[in-house]
Design an enzyme around this catalytic site. Structure first.
Site, PDB file in Angstrom:
ATOM      1  N   HIS A 191       1.929  -0.674  48.266  1.00  0.00           N
ATOM      2  CA  HIS A 191       2.369   0.418  47.373  1.00  0.00           C
ATOM      3  C   HIS A 191       2.418  -0.012  45.915  1.00  0.00           C
ATOM      4  CE1 HIS A 191       3.802   3.344  50.508  1.00  0.00           C
ATOM      5  NE2 HIS A 191       3.557   2.259  51.229  1.00  0.00           N
ATOM      6  N   ASP A 217       2.799  -0.046  37.173  1.00  0.00           N
ATOM      7  CA  ASP A 217       3.333   0.686  38.326  1.00  0.00           C
ATOM      8  C   ASP A 217       2.193   0.929  39.306  1.00  0.00           C
ATOM      9  OD1 ASP A 217       4.994   2.247  39.941  1.00  0.00           O
ATOM     10  OD2 ASP A 217       5.909   3.275  38.241  1.00  0.00           O
TER      11      ASP A 217
HETATM   12  P1  ADP Z   1       9.252   3.595  42.870  1.00  0.00           P
HETATM   13  O1  ADP Z   1       8.634   3.659  44.207  1.00  0.00           O
HETATM   14  O2  ADP Z   1       8.902   2.361  42.102  1.00  0.00           O
HETATM   15  O3  ADP Z   1      10.731   3.791  42.885  1.00  0.00           O
HETATM   16  P2  ADP Z   1       8.039   6.228  42.265  1.00  0.00           P
HETATM   17  O4  ADP Z   1       8.046   7.005  40.997  1.00  0.00           O
HETATM   18  O5  ADP Z   1       6.710   6.094  42.907  1.00  0.00           O
HETATM   19  O6  ADP Z   1       8.692   4.804  41.957  1.00  0.00           O
HETATM   20  O7  ADP Z   1       8.979   6.925  43.327  1.00  0.00           O
HETATM   21  C1  ADP Z   1      10.324   7.190  43.045  1.00  0.00           C
HETATM   22  C2  ADP Z   1      10.822   8.229  44.029  1.00  0.00           C
HETATM   23  O8  ADP Z   1      12.243   8.230  43.985  1.00  0.00           O
HETATM   24  C3  ADP Z   1      10.377   9.635  43.669  1.00  0.00           C
HETATM   25  O9  ADP Z   1      10.052  10.350  44.850  1.00  0.00           O
HETATM   26  C4  ADP Z   1      11.609  10.253  43.015  1.00  0.00           C
HETATM   27  O10 ADP Z   1      11.770  11.642  43.201  1.00  0.00           O
HETATM   28  C5  ADP Z   1      12.732   9.532  43.704  1.00  0.00           C
HETATM   29  N1  ADP Z   1      13.849   9.449  42.757  1.00  0.00           N
HETATM   30  C6  ADP Z   1      13.781   9.104  41.487  1.00  0.00           C
HETATM   31  N2  ADP Z   1      14.973   9.212  40.880  1.00  0.00           N
HETATM   32  C7  ADP Z   1      15.822   9.630  41.808  1.00  0.00           C
HETATM   33  C8  ADP Z   1      17.207   9.909  41.809  1.00  0.00           C
HETATM   34  N3  ADP Z   1      17.997   9.771  40.726  1.00  0.00           N
HETATM   35  N4  ADP Z   1      17.742  10.307  42.947  1.00  0.00           N
HETATM   36  C9  ADP Z   1      16.979  10.410  44.048  1.00  0.00           C
HETATM   37  N5  ADP Z   1      15.677  10.159  44.104  1.00  0.00           N
HETATM   38  C10 ADP Z   1      15.087   9.760  43.002  1.00  0.00           C
HETATM   39  O1  F6P Z   2       6.908   0.842  46.162  1.00  0.00           O
HETATM   40  C1  F6P Z   2       8.054   0.619  45.453  1.00  0.00           C
HETATM   41  C2  F6P Z   2       9.239   0.135  46.253  1.00  0.00           C
HETATM   42  O2  F6P Z   2       9.376  -1.198  46.143  1.00  0.00           O
HETATM   43  C3  F6P Z   2       9.259   0.400  47.731  1.00  0.00           C
HETATM   44  O3  F6P Z   2       8.651  -0.534  48.534  1.00  0.00           O
HETATM   45  C4  F6P Z   2      10.717   0.432  47.961  1.00  0.00           C
HETATM   46  O4  F6P Z   2      11.033   1.145  49.090  1.00  0.00           O
HETATM   47  C5  F6P Z   2      11.223   1.105  46.717  1.00  0.00           C
HETATM   48  O5  F6P Z   2      10.397   0.686  45.703  1.00  0.00           O
HETATM   49  C6  F6P Z   2      12.690   0.910  46.417  1.00  0.00           C
HETATM   50  O6  F6P Z   2      13.059  -0.426  46.272  1.00  0.00           O
HETATM   51  P1  F6P Z   2      14.166  -1.095  47.173  1.00  0.00           P
HETATM   52  O7  F6P Z   2      13.782  -0.856  48.588  1.00  0.00           O
HETATM   53  O8  F6P Z   2      14.138  -2.537  46.787  1.00  0.00           O
HETATM   54  O9  F6P Z   2      15.451  -0.416  46.828  1.00  0.00           O
END
Ligand code: ADP
Ligand code: F6P
Length: 484
Positions: free
Chosen positions: A175, A383
């Protein structure tokens, strides 16, 4: 408020599965609500956002950690998915999760924007936990089952699982970015990780550059024969390809059209003082997300009056994440200092310049925020994809809104019409935010319409069926007996 669930636990009956997902985390963590009652809370991050709707639609099992050190709860059913928790001791949480996964691999794979740390005890714990996941999958997989392993925490699992169960079809999807040779080669376990990944039949990445890096490393580090057809290693063919992940567009759109969500969006605007421009940012509070560059750019735009301090609000939602790790604690302090400096300088009585929220929200509240925002600022330094950018676009059903997007997010390869910026270039970032804030509705729609059309044609279901369909076809082409 974060999504919590109190539904009664249904135990999983014994048996095996034709489809198994392995990921570090289960889609729900065991937690305690504000009244001290045990509950289940949606796990953070894009992986869960993407896989949860897929697994709800198919009967299968999900093997993962339940989010706390100590013994694992018995397997249970949640949202129709059979969840098989894996136990981690406190030392394993330190060494495997916070250490090797998030202190070594995470920064190394994100351009080393923070210094990766290398410790042999972390590596040993990473091996031990990867073996536990592989053994758990081997126990519950039906003959010839499809096992889909996810993300950087579990890179040794495909190789380990193949040794235990050569009959399985094994896929792996990363991912996050996969780094170039110069960076990857710093990793003490570099050959072992490559061998682990090459235990899969199909290895998937978010971006074509990541796929190219993997193919180059397979040849350079392990002497694998790399052709257009695949990677020939250890007597087997392995395919490596790009599968950009996405979101459940229909569900996001349903939320966006829900009258309660629309009313909440209007209420949020009122609560923020009905300013001319609301800029929104939503990230885990992670040093890869470019939060500090964004705050710097915003501060300078206010100072230069390119954004009117009396008419502009930035809402920064920063989801708590990896809070035991020093680099994350230091980032939080720096971000909170910057927020209070900006508010000290530009806010007025009853009017903030930055609303900073260090909390998780449920999906309806997030959708309301997306609807309320004139500008969405997604500015990671690196990212894998960034699903927040896709969620914003999918929520803007009338084609309004302006997305500012870092060219270092995987999403930039697909959302080409966004205001693309280099977050390291503060002047360029300022121009991107200011232009987006000034765009008229015609310009917003000119950019938003093709991005929305792209997402409709490339949703999470297509991602999952694309990956699994390919894995299925490969295993028919390369019969199990040849691999065994
Ligand atoms: P990462 O996987 O690095 O966290 P992404 O942008 O790909 O980054 O995914 C983040 C996910 O977490 C998105 O589906 C988003 O809606 C969710 N998210 C982000 N902020 C919040 C929050 N404050 N509360 C709940 N979910 C959140
Ligand atoms: O892809 C991003 C990611 O590292 C996922 O593997 C993971 O589930 C998510 O971010 C949140 O991070 P964590 O599991 O360390 O809270």
């Amino acid at each position: 408020m974060a999504e919590v669930s109190h539904t009664a636990l249904t135990q999983v009956p014994g048996g095996t599965y034709d489809l198994i997902v392995l990921a570090n985390r289960l889609p729900v963590d065991h937690a305690v609500d504000e009244n001290g009652r045990p509950c289940r809370r949606r796990s953070p991050g894009g992986l869960v956002t993407a896989l949860h709707p897929i697994m709800k639609r198919r009967s299968g099992a999900w093997i993962g950690w339940h989010g706390r050190p100590g013994p694992a709860p018995a397997p249970f059913v949640h949202d129709g998915i059979h969840l098989h928790p894996i136990a981690l001791t406190g030392d394993e949480v330190d060494g495997y999760y916070e250490g090797q996964s998030n202190g070594t691999i995470w920064p190394l794979y994100h351009d080393a924007v923070e210094q990766p740390q290398f410790h042999r005890v972390w590596q040993d714990r990473y091996r031990a936990v990867n073996r536990r996941f592989a053994e758990a999958a081997a126990r519950v997989a039906a003959p010839g089952a499809l096992v889909w392993v996810h993300d950087y925490h579990l890179q040794l699992v495909p190789g380990m699982l193949r040794e235990l169960r050569p009959d399985l079809r094994i896929g792996f999807f990363l991912h996050i970015p996969f780094p170039p040779v110069e960076l990857f080669c710093q990793m003490p376990m570099r050959e072992e990780i490559m061998r682990g990944l090459l235990g899969a039949d199909l290895v998937g990445f978010q971006h074509p550059q990541a796929t190219r890096n993997f193919r180059t490393l397979a040849a350079d580090l392990l002497g694998a024969k790399v052709t257009d057809r695949g990677i020939w290693y250890d007597g087997r063919d392995v395919a490596a390809d790009t599968f950009p992940i996405s979101i459940d567009v229909a569900e996001q759109q349903r939320l966006a059209l829900d009258p309660a969500v629309r009313a909440r969006a209007a209420e949020i605007r009122r609560e923020l003082g009905d300013p001319r421009t609301i800029v929104l940012a939503v990230d885990r509070l992670d040093y890869t997300k470019g939060i500090e560059c964004r705050l710097r750019a915003y501060e300078e735009l206010l100072s230069e009056r390119r954004l009117d301090p009396a008419q502009t609000v930035l809402v920064q939602v920063a989801v708590p994440t990896r809070q035991q790790i020093d680099q994350y604690q230091a980032l939080r302090e720096r971000v909170e200092r910057a927020v209070s400096r900006i508010n000290g300088e530009y806010a007025g009585i009853g009017r903030l310049s930055v609303h900073y929220v260090h909390q998780s929200f449920d999906r309806a509240e997030l959708a309301a925020l997306y609807l309320a925002a004139d500008v969405m600022a997604v500015t990671p330094l690196r990212d894998g994809m960034n699903l927040v950018a896709k969620e914003y676009v999918a929520t803007r059903t009338d084609g309004t809104g302006a997305l500012v997007l870092s060219e270092f997010a995987g999403a930039a390869a697909e959302l080409e019409e966004a205001w693309q910026v280099n977050p390291h270039d503060i002047d360029g970032l300022k121009d991107g935010i200011a232009d987006a804030a000034e765009a008229d509705v015609a310009e917003q729609r000119r950019r938003m319409d093709p991005m929305r059309a792209h997402l409709h044609a490339h949703d999470v279901n297509r991602w999952a069926t694309g990956f699994m369909g390919r894995l299925d076809r490969l295993s028919r082409r390369w019969p199990r007996s040849a691999a065994a």
